[in-house]
Scaffold this motif. Structure first.
Motif, short mmCIF file in Angstrom:
data_model
loop_
_atom_site.label_atom_id
_atom_site.label_comp_id
_atom_site.label_asym_id
_atom_site.label_seq_id
_atom_site.Cartn_x
_atom_site.Cartn_y
_atom_site.Cartn_z
N ILE A 298 0.83 -1.20 0.00
CA ILE A 298 0.00 0.00 0.00
C ILE A 298 0.86 1.25 0.00
N ALA A 299 2.08 1.15 0.51
CA ALA A 299 2.98 2.30 0.52
C ALA A 299 3.57 2.60 -0.86
N ALA B 196 3.05 3.88 -4.18
CA ALA B 196 2.10 4.68 -4.95
C ALA B 196 2.28 4.43 -6.45
N ASP C 181 -6.38 7.50 -10.60
CA ASP C 181 -6.14 7.32 -9.18
C ASP C 181 -7.37 7.71 -8.37
N ARG C 182 -7.74 6.84 -7.42
CA ARG C 182 -8.87 7.00 -6.50
C ARG C 182 -10.22 6.64 -7.13
N PRO D 108 -7.02 6.15 -2.32
CA PRO D 108 -5.76 6.27 -3.09
C PRO D 108 -5.32 4.90 -3.60
N SER E 111 -2.77 1.96 -5.07
CA SER E 111 -1.45 1.47 -4.68
C SER E 111 -1.11 0.25 -5.52
N SER F 273 0.14 3.21 6.16
CA SER F 273 0.92 3.26 4.93
C SER F 273 0.44 4.35 3.98
N ALA F 274 -0.87 4.54 3.87
CA ALA F 274 -1.43 5.54 2.97
C ALA F 274 -2.77 6.00 3.54
N SER G 188 -6.75 4.94 2.76
CA SER G 188 -6.88 3.64 2.10
C SER G 188 -8.03 2.81 2.65
#
Length: 369
Positions: A138-139, A141, A159-160, A215, A217, A281-282, A285
């Motif tokens: 998940i970290a 990107a 993204d998203r 987000p 990943s 991590s994000a 998420s």
């Protein structure tokens, strides 16, 4: 797969091992590739942090011919992806340069499935390593992954856009798995109560009223017990990154739980642990996970119908000889998959085991007789 291709792949493995046929092990069991393991004394691997004294072994492989693909692939080269992830994801196969060819190191050990099979709990020290892996994934990107992509830009959700990402997966199953194989399997699907309207019902079930934006990943997208290897000192390695993609991190959790078949109590523990590492991590998420997770899981249940029905036909036997043991086992599996997917696919009635078995037998008689 032709005998000529088998010979070519094995010959390459023998050649890369210095001409020593005795140093070649395989072919290994696997769906996507014909794979051999070869010993390379003195080879140096990239990104390794162990002190093995034995000669390193690597995998020499080639894609199987005329293979039915059921999952979307995002990256052009698994080896290129692994190279970009060295130092970012713990315990993934390193790469070895052999005559200008980049080969994956063979991870010595046993698969998690061989030690702790489906339905059995996973030891806590292993579960901790799985959760650590999720945190690392998940970290990563999307903009930091430099591996070359194979999917078209127009097929990639922004993204998203989690709803767009899921709709893309549904479209792949509809067009590349179902419609592309209608000539061979359309009659079988119809006999099981599945048709082109099933996808409309699936979209209504999982996409309405929409998914929360999260987000994106890196996703492994195939984290099951046979893709985890426990080495002799208990460290967990993650292999087979060919289906990795960029997208909604919650999808990776849904896929993992669908494939792992944890006991119910441990599944709750995994979800709790995933929520913690994902948010660290994000941030963001885990937004909307309570509403979206059941829908992502229902998609996996529906997807399994299309993949498992076709896969069942591939092991029923060659020619006129029906393998009766496999026929029964696959009939049970397909009937169970249909039961689990009844709601997302909007099935009015789930075929009985007898009806499923008869449908598979009739398909075999028509197409293998």
């Amino acid at each position: 797969m032709t005998a000529e291709r088998v010979s070519q792949t094995r010959e390459q493995a023998v050649q890369l091992s210095g001409g020593d046929a005795g140093a070649v092990e395989g072919p290994l069991q696997g769906y996507h590739h014909e794979t051999y393991v070869i010993a390379l004394p003195g080879a140096a691997a990239d990104g390794e942090d162990d002190d093995e004294s034995e000669p390193r072994r690597v995998k020499c492989r080639a894609p199987r011919e005329r293979l039915l693909w059921f999952d979307r692939r995002c990256f052009l080269s698994e080896e290129q992806l692994l190279e970009t992830l060295q130092g970012r994801i713990s315990r993934i196969p390193g790469l070895v340069d052999v005559g200008g060819i980049r080969l994956q190191r063979f991870i010595e050990g046993r698969t998690l499935g061989a030690v702790h099979g489906p339905g059995r709990p996973v030891p806590e020290h292993v579960l901790d390593q799985i959760l650590r892996l999720f945190g690392e994934l998940i970290a990563v990107a999307p903009g930091t992954v430099r591996a070359e992509r194979r999917c078209r830009a127009e097929d990639r959700a922004e993204d998203r856009d989690c709803a767009g990402f899921l709709d893309g997966l549904i479209r792949f199953a509809e067009e590349r798995v179902y419609e592309a194989n209608l000539d061979a399997f359309g009659g079988l699907f119809a006999a099981l109560g599945v048709d082109d309207e099933s996808f409309g019902r699936l979209r209504k079930h999982v996409l309405v009223p929409g998914l929360t934006r999260r987000p994106f990943s890196l996703l492994h997208a195939d984290l099951h017990r046979e893709n985890f290897v426990l080495d002799p000192v208990g460290r967990l390695w993650t292999i087979d990154w060919e289906l990795a993609m960029l997208g909604d991190p919650l999808y990776d959790l849904a896929t993992h739980l669908h494939l792992m078949a944890y006991p119910a109590a441990q599944e709750d523990r995994v979800i709790e642990g995933w929520l913690a590492v994902a948010e660290r991590s994000a941030p963001g998420s885990t937004d909307g996970w309570r509403d979206d997770f059941p829908r992502l899981r229902d998609f996996k249940r529906a997807q399994s119908v299309f993949t498992d029905v076709i896969r069942a036909t591939q092991v029923l036997g060659d020619g006129r000889a029906l393998n009766w043991r496999r026929w029964f086992a696959e009939s049970v599996k397909v009937q169970r998959v249909l039961e689990r997917a009844a709601v997302p696919l909007g099935l009015d009635e789930v075929p009985t085991l007898t009806a499923v078995a008869r449908s598979l037998r009739d398909w075999h008689r028509r197409h293998r007789g």
